[in-house]
Design a protein around this motif. Structure first.
Motif, PDB file in Angstrom:
ATOM      1  N   UNK A   1       0.732  -1.287   0.081  1.00 54.24           N
ATOM      2  CA  UNK A   1       0.044  -0.010  -0.084  1.00 54.24           C
ATOM      3  C   UNK A   1       0.928   1.319   0.091  1.00 54.24           C
ATOM      4  N   UNK A   2       1.892   1.177   0.415  1.00 53.44           N
ATOM      5  CA  UNK A   2       2.811   2.254   0.558  1.00 53.44           C
ATOM      6  C   UNK A   2       3.650   2.326  -0.604  1.00 53.44           C
ATOM      7  N   UNK A   3       3.863   3.733  -1.320  1.00 56.63           N
ATOM      8  CA  UNK A   3       4.650   3.816  -2.320  1.00 56.63           C
ATOM      9  C   UNK A   3       6.435   4.071  -1.914  1.00 56.63           C
ATOM     10  N   UNK A   4       6.965   3.375  -2.687  1.00 59.57           N
ATOM     11  CA  UNK A   4       8.457   3.796  -2.416  1.00 59.57           C
ATOM     12  C   UNK A   4       8.882   5.088  -2.994  1.00 59.57           C
ATOM     13  N   UNK A   5       9.727   5.645  -2.106  1.00 58.19           N
ATOM     14  CA  UNK A   5       9.969   7.206  -2.311  1.00 58.19           C
ATOM     15  C   UNK A   5      11.179   6.954  -3.487  1.00 58.19           C
ATOM     16  N   UNK A   6      10.639   7.791  -4.723  1.00 55.42           N
ATOM     17  CA  UNK A   6      11.485   7.855  -5.874  1.00 55.42           C
ATOM     18  C   UNK A   6      12.787   8.470  -5.701  1.00 55.42           C
ATOM     19  N   UNK A   7      13.894   7.767  -6.249  1.00 57.62           N
ATOM     20  CA  UNK A   7      15.073   8.505  -6.081  1.00 57.62           C
ATOM     21  C   UNK A   7      15.478   9.396  -7.052  1.00 57.62           C
ATOM     22  N   UNK A   8      14.682   9.525  -7.938  1.00 53.97           N
ATOM     23  CA  UNK A   8      14.726  10.348  -9.095  1.00 53.97           C
ATOM     24  C   UNK A   8      14.716  12.008  -8.528  1.00 53.97           C
ATOM     25  N   UNK A   9      13.900  12.203  -7.677  1.00 49.77           N
ATOM     26  CA  UNK A   9      13.900  13.580  -7.191  1.00 49.77           C
ATOM     27  C   UNK A   9      15.269  13.835  -6.400  1.00 49.77           C
ATOM     28  N   UNK A  13      17.846  16.802  -7.449  1.00 49.91           N
ATOM     29  CA  UNK A  13      18.272  17.998  -6.335  1.00 49.91           C
ATOM     30  C   UNK A  13      19.810  17.932  -6.238  1.00 49.91           C
ATOM     31  N   UNK A  14      20.319  16.752  -6.196  1.00 55.55           N
ATOM     32  CA  UNK A  14      21.746  16.868  -6.015  1.00 55.55           C
ATOM     33  C   UNK A  14      22.597  17.178  -7.060  1.00 55.55           C
ATOM     34  N   UNK A  15      22.030  17.073  -8.441  1.00 57.63           N
ATOM     35  CA  UNK A  15      22.595  17.586  -9.738  1.00 57.63           C
ATOM     36  C   UNK A  15      22.617  19.050  -9.778  1.00 57.63           C
ATOM     37  N   UNK A  16      21.520  19.502  -9.423  1.00 62.57           N
ATOM     38  CA  UNK A  16      21.146  21.019  -9.416  1.00 62.57           C
ATOM     39  C   UNK A  16      22.188  21.552  -8.484  1.00 62.57           C
ATOM     40  N   UNK A  17      22.119  20.992  -7.218  1.00 66.13           N
ATOM     41  CA  UNK A  17      23.016  21.728  -6.118  1.00 66.13           C
ATOM     42  C   UNK A  17      24.471  21.588  -6.733  1.00 66.13           C
TER      43      UNK A  17
END
Length: 57
Positions: A1-9, A13-17
């Motif tokens: 029932x719980x969605x896995x947290x996507x590592x894409x975000x 964010x790491x690339x932008x930083x």
């Protein structure tokens, strides 16, 4: 029932930083080089640009 947290975000964010940090480092480096040169010293250049100071030629 719980969605896995996507590592894409997280990766996005790491690339932008990283890119913003790189630009800041480059900017600080260029400003340091610009202000480190004494005002009365001419820069050695082979430029034939009319914007080069006449007293340095």
């Amino acid at each position: 029932m719980f969605k896995k947290k996507s590592s894409g975000r997280s990766l996005e964010r790491e690339v932008i930083t990283a890119v913003v940090t790189l630009y800041i480092i480059i900017c600080v480096g260029l400003l340091a080089v610009h202000y480190a040169q004494p005002a009365d010293q001419c820069t050695a250049t082979s430029s034939t640009s009319p914007s080069a100071p006449a007293d340095c030629k």
